[in-house]
Design a protein around this motif. Structure first.
Motif, PDB file in Angstrom:
ATOM      1  N   ILE A  61      30.031  73.939 -68.587  1.00 40.37           N
ATOM      2  CA  ILE A  61      30.194  73.230 -67.314  1.00 40.37           C
ATOM      3  C   ILE A  61      29.502  71.874 -67.429  1.00 40.37           C
ATOM      4  CG2 ILE A  61      29.726  73.297 -64.832  1.00 40.37           C
ATOM      5  CD1 ILE A  61      29.596  76.360 -65.080  1.00 40.37           C
ATOM      6  N   PRO A  62      30.176  70.774 -67.081  1.00 45.61           N
ATOM      7  CA  PRO A  62      29.533  69.460 -67.198  1.00 45.61           C
ATOM      8  C   PRO A  62      28.399  69.290 -66.188  1.00 45.61           C
ATOM      9  CG  PRO A  62      31.647  69.278 -66.064  1.00 45.61           C
ATOM     10  CD  PRO A  62      31.545  70.694 -66.547  1.00 45.61           C
ATOM     11  N   ALA A  63      27.594  68.279 -66.407  1.00 45.81           N
ATOM     12  CA  ALA A  63      26.524  67.987 -65.448  1.00 45.81           C
ATOM     13  C   ALA A  63      27.150  67.710 -64.079  1.00 45.81           C
ATOM     14  CB  ALA A  63      25.728  66.778 -65.912  1.00 45.81           C
ATOM     15  N   PRO A  64      26.553  68.210 -62.998  1.00 42.89           N
ATOM     16  CA  PRO A  64      27.128  67.994 -61.666  1.00 42.89           C
ATOM     17  C   PRO A  64      27.190  66.514 -61.311  1.00 42.89           C
ATOM     18  CG  PRO A  64      25.349  69.629 -61.597  1.00 42.89           C
ATOM     19  CD  PRO A  64      25.313  68.999 -62.954  1.00 42.89           C
ATOM     20  N   ASP A  65      28.189  66.151 -60.537  1.00 38.94           N
ATOM     21  CA  ASP A  65      28.253  64.792 -59.998  1.00 38.94           C
ATOM     22  C   ASP A  65      27.206  64.604 -58.907  1.00 38.94           C
ATOM     23  OD1 ASP A  65      30.816  63.611 -61.298  1.00 38.94           O
ATOM     24  OD2 ASP A  65      31.408  65.607 -60.620  1.00 38.94           O
ATOM     25  N   PHE A  66      26.914  65.692 -58.199  1.00 41.55           N
ATOM     26  CA  PHE A  66      25.881  65.668 -57.160  1.00 41.55           C
ATOM     27  C   PHE A  66      25.088  66.967 -57.243  1.00 41.55           C
ATOM     28  CE2 PHE A  66      29.492  63.245 -55.560  1.00 41.55           C
ATOM     29  CZ  PHE A  66      28.901  62.065 -55.140  1.00 41.55           C
ATOM     30  N   ASN A  67      23.781  66.869 -57.048  1.00 37.14           N
ATOM     31  CA  ASN A  67      22.939  68.065 -56.945  1.00 37.14           C
ATOM     32  C   ASN A  67      22.119  67.939 -55.669  1.00 37.14           C
ATOM     33  OD1 ASN A  67      21.102  70.209 -57.207  1.00 37.14           O
ATOM     34  ND2 ASN A  67      21.102  70.047 -59.435  1.00 37.14           N
ATOM     35  N   LEU A  68      22.357  68.856 -54.741  1.00 35.59           N
ATOM     36  CA  LEU A  68      21.677  68.799 -53.448  1.00 35.59           C
ATOM     37  C   LEU A  68      20.241  69.308 -53.515  1.00 35.59           C
ATOM     38  CD1 LEU A  68      24.592  70.006 -51.097  1.00 35.59           C
ATOM     39  CD2 LEU A  68      24.094  67.721 -51.988  1.00 35.59           C
ATOM     40  N   ASN A  69      19.895  70.035 -54.584  1.00 37.36           N
ATOM     41  CA  ASN A  69      18.518  70.504 -54.803  1.00 37.36           C
ATOM     42  C   ASN A  69      17.924  71.212 -53.589  1.00 37.36           C
ATOM     43  OD1 ASN A  69      18.013  69.496 -57.537  1.00 37.36           O
ATOM     44  ND2 ASN A  69      18.199  67.456 -56.633  1.00 37.36           N
ATOM     45  N   VAL A  70      18.704  72.088 -52.998  1.00 33.70           N
ATOM     46  CA  VAL A  70      18.250  72.759 -51.780  1.00 33.70           C
ATOM     47  C   VAL A  70      17.107  73.736 -52.072  1.00 33.70           C
ATOM     48  CG1 VAL A  70      18.927  74.367 -49.961  1.00 33.70           C
ATOM     49  CG2 VAL A  70      20.408  72.468 -50.550  1.00 33.70           C
ATOM     50  N   GLY A  71      17.184  74.485 -53.162  1.00 33.76           N
ATOM     51  CA  GLY A  71      16.126  75.422 -53.513  1.00 33.76           C
ATOM     52  C   GLY A  71      16.094  76.640 -52.615  1.00 33.76           C
ATOM     53  N   SER A  72      14.990  77.363 -52.699  1.00 31.49           N
ATOM     54  CA  SER A  72      14.900  78.622 -51.956  1.00 31.49           C
ATOM     55  C   SER A  72      14.525  78.364 -50.504  1.00 31.49           C
ATOM     56  CB  SER A  72      13.869  79.540 -52.611  1.00 31.49           C
ATOM     57  OG  SER A  72      12.598  78.928 -52.583  1.00 31.49           O
ATOM     58  N   GLY A  73      14.620  79.415 -49.702  1.00 27.60           N
ATOM     59  CA  GLY A  73      14.282  79.315 -48.287  1.00 27.60           C
ATOM     60  C   GLY A  73      14.988  80.393 -47.507  1.00 27.60           C
TER      61      GLY A  73
END
Length: 365
Positions: A61-73
């Motif tokens: 899978i290529p590197a994402p165009d966007f990463n929202l970096n939401v993480g845990s919660g």
């Protein structure tokens, strides 16, 4: 004609397996590339290396165009973070279609956000139902399908569920299972996990165990009884248990140990499916693993009271055992007596689902 832009949403481990063959189908066909271009959006819902980065590498899978970096919660905080992040992307550059897969929080959050921004939604694996409202995934499925324009389904059961909702046939496309596309594309690349030799593993001489659902792991006395039943029922065979750190803490607190029980770290895709392909049987409360076990012709026992993948039971190698530990014993006895049922691979689980999906998307847009 300028190509249409589609957003491919991935947020958690199962999403990556389902999105990889769609990316592959687009990248390998110049005709599709003239018609559509994709933006890969990683919400960051799962963010550790084993859950996320490892899968990108192993599945190409290529590197994402966007990463929202939401993480845990919490469910609500994750949902809010994903919706705000995706809304910001769409406000800057709207796409022509939002493609969501599976049933995680990212699936629901991006589907709702897209529709509010007047972007149509396609749901890969739409229509599956467990009818168990205690599962967050079931709420995600229902909410996503309520705002979906086009449904790409894995089985006739899913089609029927959608028809009962009032979805017209023209919006439902029975295409097969992209998770099985990924499995079949990688069968010759599966690799031994690091511990294979050190634990002295041999084919058909061990069980694979996975547990993560609250109904099984959050009630300590029930978990203790379940684990003891599995340990006793496995006889002289080893039990390989890739275990979440949270569950490992509970097991250690309960003093669960046995010479045939081996708790290991979560693995990458290629290692885990090597383990499943070669095992005696799978004991799990996961949905996706039941699909892989069916295609690999491996006996599977599901520790749940319902399943959103009934075809793995009616056609495949899976049996729905339930959450009562006492239910497991007769299934283990049947397995050891050599009387486990013979499974079949469900229709269109042939490795070509993503190709069908991309072809439909090009036509729809």
């Amino acid at each position: 004609m300028n190509p249409k832009t589609i957003d491919l949403i991935a947020g958690a481990r199962p999403n990556f397996m389902k999105i990889a063959p769609i990316i592959r189908a687009i990248n390998q066909n110049k005709t599709y590339q003239h018609r559509i271009k994709y933006r890969l959006i990683h919400t960051g819902q799962h963010y550790d290396q084993n859950m996320s980065g490892n899968f990108f590498d192993q599945l190409g899978i290529p590197a994402p165009d966007f990463n929202l970096n939401v993480g845990s919660g919490t469910q609500a905080s994750q949902t809010a973070g994903i919706m705000m992040g995706y809304e910001d992307i769409l406000m800057k550059q709207k796409s022509d279609l939002c493609v969501v897969v599976g049933d995680v929080t990212s699936t629901m959050a991006c589907a709702i956000t897209a529709q509010k921004m007047l972007v149509p939604v396609a749901h890969v694996e739409g229509g599956i139902r467990s009818n168990d409202w205690t599962m967050p995934e079931e709420i995600n499925r229902m909410a996503t399908d309520a705002v979906t324009n086009w449904f790409f389904t894995t089985s006739e059961y899913a089609d029927e569920n959608l028809r009962r909702m009032g979805v017209v046939r023209e919006r439902i496309f029975f295409v097969g299972n992209t998770m099985i596309d990924t499995l079949l594309q990688n069968l010759d690349r599966l690799q031994k996990p690091d511990f294979w030799d050190s634990l002295g593993l041999n084919p058909k001489d061990y069980f694979v165990l996975t547990l993560h659902r609250p109904a099984n792991v959050d009630q300590e006395l029930k978990l203790k009884k379940l684990m003891q039943t599995i340990i006793d029922g496995a006889k002289d065979k080893k039990i390989i248990f890739p275990v979440h750190p949270r569950t490992a803490k509970i097991l250690n607190k309960l003093g669960i140990s046995s010479k045939n029980l081996h708790m290991v770290e979560p693995m990458g895709y290629l290692e885990f499916n090597y383990l499943v392909q070669s095992c005696f049987a799978v004991i799990t409360d996961s949905g996706g693993i039941t699909e892989e076990a069916t295609v690999l012709d491996v006996p599977c026992m599901t520790l749940r009271d319902s399943t959103e993948r009934p075809e793995t039971v009616t056609m495949g190698t899976n049996e729905l055992v339930g959450t009562d530990p006492n239910n497991l014993r007769p299934y283990l006895e049947k397995l050891f007596s050599g009387k486990w049922k013979t499974g079949q691979i469900p229709p269109l689980w042939d490795g070509k689902a993503a190709e069908r999906i991309v072809k439909h998307i090009c036509t729809l847009l």
